[in-house]
Write an enzyme that holds these catalytic residues in place. Structure first.
Site, PDB file in Angstrom:
ATOM      1  NE  ARG A  23      -7.758 -39.814  13.255  1.00 38.31           N
ATOM      2  CZ  ARG A  23      -7.412 -40.591  12.231  1.00 38.31           C
ATOM      3  NH1 ARG A  23      -6.512 -40.179  11.352  1.00 38.31           N
ATOM      4  NH2 ARG A  23      -7.944 -41.795  12.116  1.00 38.31           N
ATOM      5  CE1 TYR A  64      -8.873 -40.761   8.501  1.00 39.87           C
ATOM      6  CE2 TYR A  64      -7.900 -42.723   7.520  1.00 39.87           C
ATOM      7  CZ  TYR A  64      -7.834 -41.669   8.417  1.00 39.87           C
ATOM      8  OH  TYR A  64      -6.753 -41.541   9.214  1.00 39.87           O
ATOM      9  CG  ASP A  69      -7.183 -36.976   8.625  1.00 39.45           C
ATOM     10  OD1 ASP A  69      -6.278 -37.835   8.635  1.00 39.45           O
ATOM     11  OD2 ASP A  69      -7.347 -36.160   7.695  1.00 39.45           O
ATOM     12  CG  HIS A 109      -8.187 -39.099   4.897  1.00 36.64           C
ATOM     13  ND1 HIS A 109      -8.003 -39.962   3.848  1.00 36.64           N
ATOM     14  CD2 HIS A 109      -7.225 -39.398   5.785  1.00 36.64           C
ATOM     15  CE1 HIS A 109      -7.000 -40.777   4.106  1.00 36.64           C
ATOM     16  NE2 HIS A 109      -6.495 -40.454   5.272  1.00 36.64           N
ATOM     17  CD  GLU A 137      -4.364 -35.304   9.600  1.00 40.58           C
ATOM     18  OE1 GLU A 137      -4.710 -35.568  10.763  1.00 40.58           O
ATOM     19  OE2 GLU A 137      -3.731 -36.074   8.887  1.00 40.58           O
ATOM     20  CD  GLU A 185      -1.924 -38.048   6.138  1.00 38.81           C
ATOM     21  OE1 GLU A 185      -2.164 -37.701   7.311  1.00 38.81           O
ATOM     22  OE2 GLU A 185      -2.401 -39.065   5.627  1.00 38.81           O
ATOM     23  NE  ARG A 204      -1.195 -35.075  10.063  1.00 39.16           N
ATOM     24  CZ  ARG A 204      -0.924 -36.143  10.791  1.00 39.16           C
ATOM     25  NH1 ARG A 204      -0.050 -36.078  11.774  1.00 39.16           N
ATOM     26  NH2 ARG A 204      -1.510 -37.298  10.532  1.00 39.16           N
ATOM     27  CD  GLU A 212      -1.336 -39.979  12.839  1.00 37.05           C
ATOM     28  OE1 GLU A 212      -0.818 -39.171  12.042  1.00 37.05           O
ATOM     29  OE2 GLU A 212      -2.243 -40.758  12.511  1.00 37.05           O
ATOM     30  CD1 TRP A 242     -10.876 -44.028   1.254  1.00 36.67           C
ATOM     31  CD2 TRP A 242      -8.740 -43.748   1.843  1.00 36.67           C
ATOM     32  NE1 TRP A 242     -10.684 -44.711   2.406  1.00 36.67           N
ATOM     33  CE2 TRP A 242      -9.392 -44.566   2.806  1.00 36.67           C
ATOM     34  CE3 TRP A 242      -7.401 -43.428   2.023  1.00 36.67           C
ATOM     35  CZ2 TRP A 242      -8.725 -45.082   3.931  1.00 36.67           C
ATOM     36  CZ3 TRP A 242      -6.730 -43.926   3.133  1.00 36.67           C
ATOM     37  CH2 TRP A 242      -7.397 -44.748   4.050  1.00 36.67           C
TER      38      TRP A 242
HETATM   39  C1  CS2 Z   1      -4.176 -40.729   8.162  1.00 35.03           C
HETATM   40  C2  CS2 Z   1      -3.303 -41.874   7.742  1.00 35.03           C
HETATM   41  O1  CS2 Z   1      -3.182 -40.929  10.278  1.00 35.03           O
HETATM   42  C3  CS2 Z   1      -3.629 -40.127   9.439  1.00 35.03           C
HETATM   43  O2  CS2 Z   1      -3.646 -38.900   9.575  1.00 35.03           O
HETATM   44  O3  CS2 Z   1      -4.310 -39.744   7.180  1.00 35.03           O
HETATM   45  O4  CS2 Z   1      -3.626 -42.971   8.538  1.00 35.03           O
HETATM   46  C4  CS2 Z   1      -3.432 -42.271   6.283  1.00 35.03           C
HETATM   47  O5  CS2 Z   1      -4.777 -42.637   5.990  1.00 35.03           O
HETATM   48  C5  CS2 Z   1      -2.512 -43.447   6.028  1.00 35.03           C
HETATM   49  O6  CS2 Z   1      -1.227 -43.095   6.443  1.00 35.03           O
HETATM   50  C6  CS2 Z   1      -2.492 -43.801   4.561  1.00 35.03           C
HETATM   51  O7  CS2 Z   1      -1.560 -44.837   4.348  1.00 35.03           O
HETATM   52 MG    MG Z   2      -4.230 -37.788   7.963  1.00 37.92          MG
END
Ligand code: CS2
Ligand code: MG
Length: 416
Positions: A147, A159, A224, A226, A250, A276, A297, A353, A416
């Protein structure tokens, strides 16, 4: 075989974790993960106050009935706290059932459908040279997919980009600085970050152009977003990245509004991964039936456990949608092990992941899964193949930690 004891274990080896331990009247122990990054004590309280007392005396073999009992019986169904708590119970009961059978858990899920699980790691860098080093470090560790996240000109932090140079796969494995990616910081209040979507949309294509020029067309690259884009901005990003042939893009846009993904899908063939932050099969219904995503996810920990996530993957398979299970450091080694057993069995596995937990985390969670040649694989140990070391855990007390929050340049709250 009756449930005799239920323990909610909160410890912080490298970061906070919530682990459920169920013990039967004949001494068989099962583990589950209920870690909810930044809201750990909510899950711990839900389990301690509203689940554990109801489990004592139940037949530990009744996994499905227990799942339905906890889901329907709560009345206030769905949501991250409820579903992480149900996930922990479900996973622990599967662990117990497999141990009683003397089999690794995947054997109870249909046996192996592949020899191992292709994984991806988190390559990142404030700028291209650091990013390239991080990608090389991951390739040197055997990763076959990465990634890619970078800083954005003009923004102090972003991020997925570690706050210190040595936070990378290649840093001294014995140190914990390599896990500087962990965004949850031990503060009384969340750190506030700043976001500029236009700067991001200008910058992202230049990063992937440089990465493809440096590493060639073959290496599977993931990214990602996010949850930070509007649907049309997500469509623009997906289209602008098509020349770089991503494995997936993602969380391009918050997916509570599943219609939003129609806008994205209309404009781009870049594969999409979502989920996720989802916690039940209902969150995916429209996304599956209209084939609006390509990868699921959800991890075992956030989607109600092995029982529930298996259903989600079977539903996804009807639409040729594959798994892409979330595996950051805030899914514990128990949750990761559950995902590995499920991932090796399902027919529609996509990718897993694997951010890698720190050495200090593994002092508490003694695992037997293996990572080699870019693949994760479960061991042949009965059950999940994970043990929880209470003595080690006692040295790592919980400490409040929050994920950052994000604001636009004008101060408006953003995702975020
Ligand atoms: C992120 C996560 O790994 C990912 O895809 O979106 O690291 C996410 O930021 C964290 O799980 C939040 O706790
Ligand atoms: Mg993610």
């Amino acid at each position: 075989m009756r449930i005799a004891n239920v323990e909610v274990l909160v410890s912080s080896p490298g970061r906070n974790f919530v682990t459920l331990r169920i013990t039967t009247d004949d001494g068989v122990v099962g583990l589950g993960d209920a870690t909810l990054n930044g809201r750990e004590l909510a899950a711990a309280a839900y389990l301690t106050e509203h689940v554990a007392p109801l489990l004592i005396g139940r037949d530990a073999h009744q996994i499905e009935d227990t799942w339905q009992y906890l889901y329907r019986g709560a009345y206030w169904r769905r949501g991250p706290v409820t579903m992480a708590s149900i996930a922990a119970v479900d996973t622990a009961l599967w662990d117990i059932k497999a141990k009683v059978a003397g089999l690794p858990l995947y054997q109870l899920l249909g046996g192996k459908s592949r020899s191992g699980l292709l994984v991806y790691g988190h390559a990142s860098g404030a700028e291209l040279p650091e990013l390239f080093d991080s990608i090389h470090e991951h390739l040197d560790e055997g990763y076959r997919a990465v990634r890619v996240q970078t800083g954005i000109p003009g923004l102090p932090s972003v991020y997925g980009v570690a706050s210190s140079r040595n936070a990378s796969a290649g840093a001294d494995a014995g140190s914990d600085t390599r896990y500087d990616y962990e965004p949850a910081r031990r503060n009384a209040i969340p750190v506030e970050e700043t976001w500029d979507t236009r700067a991001y949309l200008r910058h992202a294509p230049t990063v992937f152009d440089a990465v493809r020029n440096e590493f060639g067309p073959e290496l599977p690259l993931l990214h990602d977003a996010h949850h930070r884009l509007t649907p049309i901005q997500a469509a623009k990003l997906g289209k602008s990245l098509e020349p770089y042939d991503l494995f997936w893009l993602e969380d391009v846009t918050p997916a509570e509004n599943q219609d939003a993904l129609r806008r994205v899908r209309e404009h781009t063939t870049t594969p999409l991964a979502i989920g996720e932050v989802f916690n039940t099969i209902w969150d995916y219904k429209q996304l599956f039936e209209e084939q609006l995503i390509d990868y699921v996810r959800s991890p075992v920990t956030h989607a109600g456990g092995i029982t529930a996530l298996r259903r989600i993957f079977d539903y996804a398979a009807v639409y040729q949608i594959k798994s892409g299970v979330h595996g950051p450091t805030d899914v514990s080694p128990v949750g990761l092990a559950a995902a590995i057993h499920l991932g090796i069995a399902i027919p529609n596995f996509g990718i897993q992941e694997y951010m890698q937990h720190s050495p200090v985390t593994h002092e508490v969670f003694e695992t037997t899964y293996t990572f080699s040649d870019g693949m994760l694989a479960p061991s042949e140990a009965p059950g999940l193949g994970v043990d929880y070391n209470d003595e080690a855990a006692s040295a790592f007390a919980y400490a409040g930690a929050y994920l950052p929050v994000n604001r636009l340049l004008d101060g408006s709250m953003h995702d975020w």
